[in-house]
Scaffold this active site. Sequence first.
Site, PDB file in Angstrom:
ATOM      1  N   ARG A   1       0.714  -1.778  -0.057  1.00  0.00           N
ATOM      2  CA  ARG A   1       0.522   0.023   0.036  1.00  0.00           C
ATOM      3  C   ARG A   1       0.895   1.332  -0.502  1.00  0.00           C
ATOM      4  O   ARG A   1       0.057   2.590  -0.879  1.00  0.00           O
ATOM      5  CB  ARG A   1      -1.003  -0.083   1.316  1.00  0.00           C
ATOM      6  CG  ARG A   1      -2.645  -0.929   0.597  1.00  0.00           C
ATOM      7  CD  ARG A   1      -2.816  -0.762   2.177  1.00  0.00           C
ATOM      8  NE  ARG A   1      -2.897  -2.078   3.160  1.00  0.00           N
ATOM      9  CZ  ARG A   1      -3.043  -2.030   4.631  1.00  0.00           C
ATOM     10  NH1 ARG A   1      -3.735  -1.233   4.783  1.00  0.00           N
ATOM     11  NH2 ARG A   1      -2.794  -3.099   4.570  1.00  0.00           N
TER      12      ARG A   1
ATOM     13  N   GLU B   1       1.100  -5.613  13.357  1.00  0.00           N
ATOM     14  CA  GLU B   1      -0.159  -5.978  14.639  1.00  0.00           C
ATOM     15  C   GLU B   1      -0.827  -7.207  13.949  1.00  0.00           C
ATOM     16  O   GLU B   1      -1.396  -6.974  15.009  1.00  0.00           O
ATOM     17  CB  GLU B   1      -1.141  -4.843  13.916  1.00  0.00           C
ATOM     18  CG  GLU B   1      -2.029  -4.390  15.058  1.00  0.00           C
ATOM     19  CD  GLU B   1      -3.411  -3.393  14.757  1.00  0.00           C
ATOM     20  OE1 GLU B   1      -2.827  -3.066  13.411  1.00  0.00           O
ATOM     21  OE2 GLU B   1      -3.755  -2.307  16.039  1.00  0.00           O
TER      22      GLU B   1
HETATM   23  O1  LIG Z   1       2.904   0.185  11.624  1.00  0.00           O
HETATM   24  P1  LIG Z   1       2.894  -1.572  11.726  1.00  0.00           P
HETATM   25  O2  LIG Z   1       2.368  -2.051  12.682  1.00  0.00           O
HETATM   26  O3  LIG Z   1       3.919  -2.046  11.247  1.00  0.00           O
HETATM   27  O4  LIG Z   1       2.418  -1.616  10.452  1.00  0.00           O
HETATM   28  C1  LIG Z   1       1.669  -1.346   9.200  1.00  0.00           C
HETATM   29  C2  LIG Z   1       1.900  -1.816   8.321  1.00  0.00           C
HETATM   30  O5  LIG Z   1       0.595  -2.157   7.768  1.00  0.00           O
HETATM   31  C3  LIG Z   1       0.482  -2.682   6.388  1.00  0.00           C
HETATM   32  O6  LIG Z   1       0.816  -3.176   5.479  1.00  0.00           O
HETATM   33  P2  LIG Z   1       0.760  -4.823   5.227  1.00  0.00           P
HETATM   34  O7  LIG Z   1       1.989  -5.653   6.055  1.00  0.00           O
HETATM   35  O8  LIG Z   1      -1.086  -5.332   6.089  1.00  0.00           O
HETATM   36  O9  LIG Z   1       0.967  -5.246   3.982  1.00  0.00           O
HETATM   37  P3  LIG Z   1       0.285  -4.682   2.291  1.00  0.00           P
HETATM   38  O10 LIG Z   1       0.429  -2.779   2.112  1.00  0.00           O
HETATM   39  O11 LIG Z   1       0.501  -4.941   1.715  1.00  0.00           O
HETATM   40  O12 LIG Z   1      -0.936  -4.360   2.679  1.00  0.00           O
HETATM   41  C4  LIG Z   1       0.265  -1.220   6.522  1.00  0.00           C
HETATM   42  O13 LIG Z   1       0.638  -0.688   4.732  1.00  0.00           O
HETATM   43  C5  LIG Z   1       1.610  -0.749   6.735  1.00  0.00           C
HETATM   44  O14 LIG Z   1       2.897  -1.092   5.995  1.00  0.00           O
HETATM   45  N1  LIG Z   2      -5.296  -1.216  11.605  1.00  0.00           N
HETATM   46  C1  LIG Z   2      -4.748  -0.879  10.722  1.00  0.00           C
HETATM   47  N2  LIG Z   2      -5.830  -0.924   9.526  1.00  0.00           N
HETATM   48  C2  LIG Z   2      -5.370  -1.220   8.181  1.00  0.00           C
HETATM   49  N3  LIG Z   2      -4.077  -1.621   8.155  1.00  0.00           N
HETATM   50  C3  LIG Z   2      -2.955  -1.471   8.530  1.00  0.00           C
HETATM   51  N4  LIG Z   2      -2.245  -1.639   9.409  1.00  0.00           N
HETATM   52  C4  LIG Z   2      -1.500  -2.178  10.672  1.00  0.00           C
HETATM   53  N5  LIG Z   2      -2.513  -2.140  11.361  1.00  0.00           N
HETATM   54  C5  LIG Z   2      -3.909  -1.905  10.585  1.00  0.00           C
END
Ligand SMILES: O=P(O)(O)OC[C@H]1O[C@H](OP(=O)(O)OP(=O)(O)O)[C@H](O)[C@@H]1O
Ligand SMILES: Nc1ncnc2[nH]cnc12
Length: 188
Positions: free
Chosen positions: A75, A112
């Site tokens: 993302r 998370e």
């Molecule tokens: O602060 P944190 O607890 O580390 O979480 C934040 C991360 O989690 C999500 O990515 P995700 O790993 O879900 O991957 P995506 O972008 O491919 O959906 C979001 O896009 C951040 O990169």
């Molecule tokens: N609560 C949340 N919503 C969207 N993206 C996330 N990545 C980690 N935690 C998230």
Amino acid sequence: MPDTGPTPARGSLADGSFDLKAHIRAVPDFPKPGILFYDICTLLRDGPAFHAAIKMLADLVRPYKPTALAGIESRGFVLAAPLALELGLGFILLRKPRKLPGATIGYNYALEYGTDRLEIQADAVKKGDRVVLLDDLLATGGTMAAGIRLLQEAGAEVPLAAAMIELTFLNGRARLEAPFEALAAYDS
Ligand SMILES: O=P(O)(O)OC[C@H]1O[C@H](OP(=O)(O)OP(=O)(O)O)[C@H](O)[C@@H]1O
Ligand SMILES: Nc1ncnc2[nH]cnc12
């Protein structure tokens, strides 16, 4: 018909600022029970809103005078690549494991809702680079902290890490070894 310029994004406020939160959808219990997921797909699907968000990020990042921009898969890429274009900068990809060819530097981290690993190409950073790191959202801060570490290990100065959304109740910014700014904060 007179040209009245681009259509203002829905959520534009009287003072010309833009209500980002009006375009972000909160989805309960995704991807697992107890997680309130902040979904940016609704924002991305709305052209004027997407453009307004990129312009706000550009205003946030510009004062830090970066020489390159980095984004976090996946993302983060959706925001960081158009932001790099808006700022006239090159773009560095921080990717999930085994996606980048050539020599890489990697870092494992906790999410998370799981664990993951980020990698950067070992030659992505040039001498003297000031790299701003961008992701869509800061939750626990594990992902952003890993990204900052990787950029620093690769030789970059990181004057700023930034996100569109910060989940302040998780205090992720306390884990970051770089200044941090976000456009919108949620406290639950
Ligand atoms: O602060 P944190 O607890 O580390 O979480 C934040 C991360 O989690 C999500 O990515 P995700 O790993 O879900 O991957 P995506 O972008 O491919 O959906 C979001 O896009 C951040 O990169
Ligand atoms: N609560 C949340 N919503 C969207 N993206 C996330 N990545 C980690 N935690 C998230």
